[in-house]
Scaffold this active site. Structure first.
Site, PDB file in Angstrom:
ATOM      1  CD  GLU A  75       9.242  10.993 -16.635  1.00  0.00           C
ATOM      2  OE1 GLU A  75       9.387  11.507 -15.522  1.00  0.00           O
ATOM      3  OE2 GLU A  75       9.262  11.666 -17.695  1.00  0.00           O
ATOM      4  CB  SER A 120      13.964  21.430 -17.702  1.00  0.00           C
ATOM      5  OG  SER A 120      13.096  22.532 -17.851  1.00  0.00           O
ATOM      6  CG  HIS A 129      -1.730  -1.230   1.391  1.00  0.00           C
ATOM      7  ND1 HIS A 129      -2.850  -1.533   0.651  1.00  0.00           N
ATOM      8  CD2 HIS A 129      -1.528  -2.289   2.228  1.00  0.00           C
ATOM      9  CE1 HIS A 129      -3.320  -2.713   1.026  1.00  0.00           C
ATOM     10  NE2 HIS A 129      -2.530  -3.191   1.976  1.00  0.00           N
ATOM     11  CE  LYS A 171      12.695  18.509 -13.259  1.00  0.00           C
ATOM     12  NZ  LYS A 171      11.554  18.860 -14.114  1.00  0.00           N
TER      13      LYS A 171
END
Length: 470
Positions: free
Chosen positions: A303, A290, A169, A296
């Protein structure tokens, strides 16, 4: 008569092989709408492979002469050379890979090229081509899954002793070793390889000889063709042989599961590289920056892999939907089987290739993992097990430890931070050896059984995978 003269009417660039039946030509829009050559030309070399076997079989049963066979072999060798050199002219007017190759073959060798299609149809021809292509893709995917499992096993072996929190969980549950966590994915990818190997058994059945739908009146030898092409057996019913796409659906289902497992791993990689977690780092070659935020480092590969999972699952659903309303036998609907199938195979091949490299380049931040494992009372179950071994029923032990956890929460400390006197206030059977039980190392070491998280067990399992025994 020259070959160019004898074939002009049938294979004029503006006429299909079947056009004599019709009183007007197909419209340009319909040509574009119904043609498949733009995507099925990737089957060309498999189409040639199937044609060579078919011609060899026809010669062996006396349908083709030895001269015709020799001409066909010579002509198809030249066609293949032109395709491989990028010099082959693909014509939209000829609809598909089969008619394009046949047209060129007839140009090269004349009537022998026309006789090649004896005893077969494009229906059984394309079904054969797809199976020839797909079994190659399956073999490659299985090899890549093996390499990915070995990359995971190597990393697991290197970090068999590193401890991080295991979650249920997304809440801290119990300590596990990083190696054990990695090997969970090795198990998933192992099942994927098994599924693909099982799928290959049903892919590797020969449809050729079913012709359009009813078989052929020529004295063909399908078993010989199967032997030439390396098929394990022939499809036993001609109607089913030309219309079946179960094997493609099976492959897409297996591919969707591969990508689902890739997606689960990707989700963890994305979480682990986040500065808020900071468990690992991914090599720069798998990340981007970025355009506005110079600090970044985005984990683009995991992804994007997570996103591509949806498209492969979509191909599975599309194929199932494609087949659900089709009567026997072949229908034009089946032209829609290829693009999704091709893309599913391309996607898992490219994804697995990248992940093999990316997993091997992971940097592990062991201190961050350990620090996280010290949070959330990860060894609470170990305390409960300790009390059970002292004779307390598990449900009572569970309640006792829950009370201890509540006290730790109020004092903002861990179970291992409580004094022996404080622990004994919850149950008098607790002794000084409890601190070894409550340590992260003691917790994972105690689970030294098949499937357990103990470092010793992780090493054994990793070595089993690396030796190709698992």
């Amino acid at each position: 008569m020259s070959s160019s003269t004898s074939t002009h009417n049938q294979f004029d660039n503006k006429a299909q092989a079947w056009s004599a039946r019709f009183s007007e030509p197909v419209s340009e829009l319909v040509k574009r709408y119904t043609a498949s050559v733009d995507f099925d030309k990737r089957l060309a070399l498999f189409d040639i492979q199937g044609s060579l076997a078919h011609a060899t079989m026809l010669e062996s049963v006396g349908v083709l002469s030895a001269t015709d066979l020799a001409d066909i072999q010579r002509g198809l060798a030249q066609v293949q050379a032109e395709i491989e050199a990028g010099k082959f002219e693909w014509l939209l007017d000829l609809e598909d890979v089969h008619l394009n190759i046949e047209k060129r073959l007839v140009e090269l060798i004349g009537d022998a090229g026309k006789r090649l299609h004896t005893g077969r149809s494009r229906n059984d021809q394309v079904a054969t081509d797809i199976r020839l292509w797909l079994r190659t893709e399956i073999d490659q995917a299985i090899q890549l899954l093996t390499e990915l499992r070995q990359a995971l096993a190597n990393l697991a072996l290197k970090y068999a002793d590193v401890i991080l929190p295991g979650f249920t969980h997304l809440q801290v549950a119990q300590p596990v070793t990083f190696g054990h966590h990695l090997l969970a994915y090795a198990e998933m990818f192992g099942r994927d390889a098994e599924r693909l190997a099982d799928c290959r058994k049903r892919v590797n059945r020969l449809p050729l000889g079913a012709a359009a739908l009813a078989g052929t009146s020529f004295p063909i030898n399908r078993e010989y063709t199967a032997e030439l092409l390396g098929f394990d057996e022939v499809c036993r019913n001609s109607l089913d042989a030309v219309s079946d796409r179960d094997f493609a659906i099976e492959f897409c289902a297996a591919a969707a599961l591969v990508m689902t497992h890739i997606s689960r791993l990707s989700e963890e990689l994305v979480l682990w590289v986040s500065p808020r977690v900071g468990f690992i780092d991914i090599a720069d070659r798998f990340c981007t920056g970025s355009s506005i935020m110079p600090q970044k480092k985005n984990p683009d590969v995991p992804e994007l892999a997570r996103g591509k999972t949806g498209r492969v699952t979509g191909h599975l659903v599309a194929l199932l939907t494609l087949m659900k309303g089709q009567p026997l036998a072949y229908n034009k609907d089946n032209q829609e089987d290829k693009e999704g199938l091709f893309d599913a195979a391309d996607t898992i091949r490219d994804t697995l290739t990248i992940f093999v490299d990316m997993i091997g380049g992971i940097t592990v931040k062991a201190d961050a993992m350990r620090e996280a494992a010290l949070q959330g009372f990860a060894t609470a179950t170990d305390l409960a097990d300790y009390l059970v071994k002292k004779g307390l029923p598990f449900r009572d032990a569970h309640e006792t430890v829950a009370l201890a956890v509540r006290q730790c929460e109020s004092e903002n400390c861990d179970l291992a931070d409580l004094s022996l006197e404080a622990l004994q206030s919850f149950h008098p059977s607790i002794e000084a050896d409890i601190y070894e039980v409550l340590s992260l190392e003691g917790s994972v070491a105690a689970r030294n059984h098949i499937g357990g998280t103990a470092p010793e067990r992780v090493r054994l399992e990793a070595e089993r995978i690396l030796s190709n025994k698992g």
